[in-house]
Design a protein around this motif. Structure first.
Motif, PDB file in Angstrom:
ATOM      1  N   ASN A  94       0.818  -1.223   0.000  1.00 32.49           N
ATOM      2  CA  ASN A  94       0.000   0.000   0.000  1.00 32.49           C
ATOM      3  C   ASN A  94       0.843   1.261   0.000  1.00 32.49           C
ATOM      4  O   ASN A  94       0.383   2.329   0.405  1.00 32.49           O
ATOM      5  CB  ASN A  94      -0.941  -0.009   1.217  1.00 32.49           C
ATOM      6  CG  ASN A  94      -1.965  -1.114   1.113  1.00 32.49           C
ATOM      7  OD1 ASN A  94      -2.507  -1.367   0.047  1.00 32.49           O
ATOM      8  ND2 ASN A  94      -2.213  -1.796   2.217  1.00 32.49           N
ATOM      9  N   GLN A  95       2.092   1.143  -0.465  1.00 33.22           N
ATOM     10  CA  GLN A  95       2.982   2.302  -0.508  1.00 33.22           C
ATOM     11  C   GLN A  95       2.673   3.160  -1.727  1.00 33.22           C
ATOM     12  O   GLN A  95       2.100   2.674  -2.703  1.00 33.22           O
ATOM     13  CB  GLN A  95       4.434   1.837  -0.556  1.00 33.22           C
ATOM     14  CG  GLN A  95       4.873   1.099   0.684  1.00 33.22           C
ATOM     15  CD  GLN A  95       6.334   0.649   0.587  1.00 33.22           C
ATOM     16  OE1 GLN A  95       7.093   1.131  -0.233  1.00 33.22           O
ATOM     17  NE2 GLN A  95       6.707  -0.271   1.457  1.00 33.22           N
ATOM     18  N   PRO A  96       3.071   4.433  -1.686  1.00 39.80           N
ATOM     19  CA  PRO A  96       2.904   5.268  -2.881  1.00 39.80           C
ATOM     20  C   PRO A  96       3.722   4.676  -4.035  1.00 39.80           C
ATOM     21  O   PRO A  96       4.781   4.084  -3.806  1.00 39.80           O
ATOM     22  CB  PRO A  96       3.468   6.630  -2.464  1.00 39.80           C
ATOM     23  CG  PRO A  96       3.540   6.600  -0.981  1.00 39.80           C
ATOM     24  CD  PRO A  96       3.657   5.164  -0.574  1.00 39.80           C
ATOM     25  N   PRO A  97       3.247   4.833  -5.263  1.00 38.36           N
ATOM     26  CA  PRO A  97       3.982   4.264  -6.394  1.00 38.36           C
ATOM     27  C   PRO A  97       5.317   4.959  -6.626  1.00 38.36           C
ATOM     28  O   PRO A  97       5.453   6.154  -6.376  1.00 38.36           O
ATOM     29  CB  PRO A  97       3.048   4.481  -7.582  1.00 38.36           C
ATOM     30  CG  PRO A  97       2.128   5.564  -7.168  1.00 38.36           C
ATOM     31  CD  PRO A  97       2.034   5.524  -5.666  1.00 38.36           C
ATOM     32  N   LEU A  98       6.280   4.179  -7.093  1.00 38.10           N
ATOM     33  CA  LEU A  98       7.547   4.729  -7.561  1.00 38.10           C
ATOM     34  C   LEU A  98       7.380   4.929  -9.060  1.00 38.10           C
ATOM     35  O   LEU A  98       7.103   3.964  -9.785  1.00 38.10           O
ATOM     36  CB  LEU A  98       8.706   3.770  -7.280  1.00 38.10           C
ATOM     37  CG  LEU A  98      10.032   4.100  -7.973  1.00 38.10           C
ATOM     38  CD1 LEU A  98      10.541   5.482  -7.572  1.00 38.10           C
ATOM     39  CD2 LEU A  98      11.066   3.038  -7.655  1.00 38.10           C
ATOM     40  N   MET A  99       7.510   6.176  -9.509  1.00 37.92           N
ATOM     41  CA  MET A  99       7.365   6.487 -10.936  1.00 37.92           C
ATOM     42  C   MET A  99       8.663   7.098 -11.440  1.00 37.92           C
ATOM     43  O   MET A  99       9.190   8.026 -10.812  1.00 37.92           O
ATOM     44  CB  MET A  99       6.206   7.448 -11.157  1.00 37.92           C
ATOM     45  CG  MET A  99       4.852   6.818 -10.835  1.00 37.92           C
ATOM     46  SD  MET A  99       3.459   7.917 -11.095  1.00 37.92           S
ATOM     47  CE  MET A  99       3.524   8.887  -9.599  1.00 37.92           C
ATOM     48  N   THR A 100       9.168   6.530 -12.546  1.00 41.13           N
ATOM     49  CA  THR A 100      10.399   7.048 -13.137  1.00 41.13           C
ATOM     50  C   THR A 100      10.238   7.128 -14.650  1.00 41.13           C
ATOM     51  O   THR A 100       9.379   6.462 -15.224  1.00 41.13           O
ATOM     52  CB  THR A 100      11.612   6.135 -12.836  1.00 41.13           C
ATOM     53  OG1 THR A 100      11.468   4.910 -13.556  1.00 41.13           O
ATOM     54  CG2 THR A 100      11.758   5.860 -11.348  1.00 41.13           C
ATOM     55  N   PRO A 101      11.093   7.926 -15.303  1.00 36.69           N
ATOM     56  CA  PRO A 101      11.088   7.927 -16.762  1.00 36.69           C
ATOM     57  C   PRO A 101      11.417   6.529 -17.296  1.00 36.69           C
ATOM     58  O   PRO A 101      12.234   5.809 -16.704  1.00 36.69           O
ATOM     59  CB  PRO A 101      12.187   8.927 -17.131  1.00 36.69           C
ATOM     60  CG  PRO A 101      12.326   9.800 -15.919  1.00 36.69           C
ATOM     61  CD  PRO A 101      12.032   8.906 -14.754  1.00 36.69           C
ATOM     62  N   ALA A 102      10.786   6.150 -18.386  1.00 35.92           N
ATOM     63  CA  ALA A 102      10.963   4.810 -18.951  1.00 35.92           C
ATOM     64  C   ALA A 102      12.362   4.584 -19.515  1.00 35.92           C
ATOM     65  O   ALA A 102      12.801   3.442 -19.636  1.00 35.92           O
ATOM     66  CB  ALA A 102       9.925   4.570 -20.049  1.00 35.92           C
ATOM     67  N   LYS A 103      13.071   5.634 -19.826  1.00 43.38           N
ATOM     68  CA  LYS A 103      14.399   5.499 -20.441  1.00 43.38           C
ATOM     69  C   LYS A 103      15.517   5.276 -19.436  1.00 43.38           C
ATOM     70  O   LYS A 103      16.677   5.208 -19.791  1.00 43.38           O
ATOM     71  CB  LYS A 103      14.710   6.736 -21.280  1.00 43.38           C
ATOM     72  CG  LYS A 103      13.697   7.034 -22.346  1.00 43.38           C
ATOM     73  CD  LYS A 103      13.854   6.141 -23.546  1.00 43.38           C
ATOM     74  CE  LYS A 103      12.927   6.615 -24.639  1.00 43.38           C
ATOM     75  NZ  LYS A 103      12.364   5.580 -25.413  1.00 43.38           N
ATOM     76  N   GLY A 104      15.185   5.211 -18.130  1.00 40.68           N
ATOM     77  CA  GLY A 104      16.208   4.900 -17.135  1.00 40.68           C
ATOM     78  C   GLY A 104      16.819   6.086 -16.420  1.00 40.68           C
ATOM     79  O   GLY A 104      17.740   5.917 -15.636  1.00 40.68           O
ATOM     80  N   ALA A 105      16.311   7.293 -16.643  1.00 43.60           N
ATOM     81  CA  ALA A 105      16.849   8.462 -15.935  1.00 43.60           C
ATOM     82  C   ALA A 105      16.471   8.368 -14.452  1.00 43.60           C
ATOM     83  O   ALA A 105      15.338   8.057 -14.114  1.00 43.60           O
ATOM     84  CB  ALA A 105      16.290   9.747 -16.537  1.00 43.60           C
TER      85      ALA A 105
END
Length: 177
Positions: A94-105
């Motif tokens: 139930n943690q907040p999502p980890l969102m990152t750029p798809a290109k690996g930045a």
């Protein structure tokens, strides 16, 4: 001759449409997007792995390292992965999502122990590499989807100059349909 060329063009156009739709379907079938629940039977026991890792440390640092490693390595009960061409999102429990750029930045993120880390993710077919780096070390979660798309295996590799050995273990998840 004109009828032949028109028929040939129609055949080529139809085959291109069918070929594209089957390629698209195959790409969708191989995606990791979905929700998965922990299969404890097939997963490694994280506490045993931690005990082995801290076993060679002196008794003062052993307790500190054990506590820190347990905070950093919880057994996630549920993993949800979503992706777009520009962004990858992973939500555990139930943690907040980890969102990152798809290109690996990399992006700045706060880990489960409250520490600040740089997090990055990269998706390649049936694999997702999630990397966390901080002053204390590095953790890589290497997610791999089984050929049938039902099982997600997360192989964790954790390194730190404060540990005498690399920590590795796997957690196995089953897709929720």
């Amino acid at each position: 001759m004109t009828k032949f060329v028109a028929t040939l063009c129609l055949v080529l156009l139809c085959s291109a449409i069918f070929s594209s739709s089957s390629t698209l379907a195959a790409a969708q079938d191989s995606g990791l997007d979905g929700t998965y629940v922990l299969d404890q039977t097939d997963s490694d026991n994280i506490n045993e792995v931690i005990e082995t890792a801290v076993g060679n440390l002196n008794f003062v640092t052993r307790d500190i390292a054990r506590g820190r490693l347990k905070k950093l390595n919880p057994a996630y009960r549920k993993v949800a992965i979503t992706s777009t061409p520009n962004e990858i999102s992973v939500t555990v429990d139930n943690q907040p999502p980890l969102m990152t750029p798809a290109k690996g930045a990399p992006v700045a993120w706060v880990g489960p122990d409250g520490g600040k880390v740089n997090a990055s993710m990269q998706l390649a077919g049936r694999r997702l590499a999630q990397t966390f780096t901080s002053a204390d070390g590095r953790r890589v979660n290497d997610y791999t989807l089984s050929p049938d798309g039902r099982k997600l295996t997360m192989k964790v590799t954790e390194t730190s100059p404060q540990l005498s050995q690399t920590i590795t273990y796997k957690q196995v998840y089953r897709r929720v349909f």
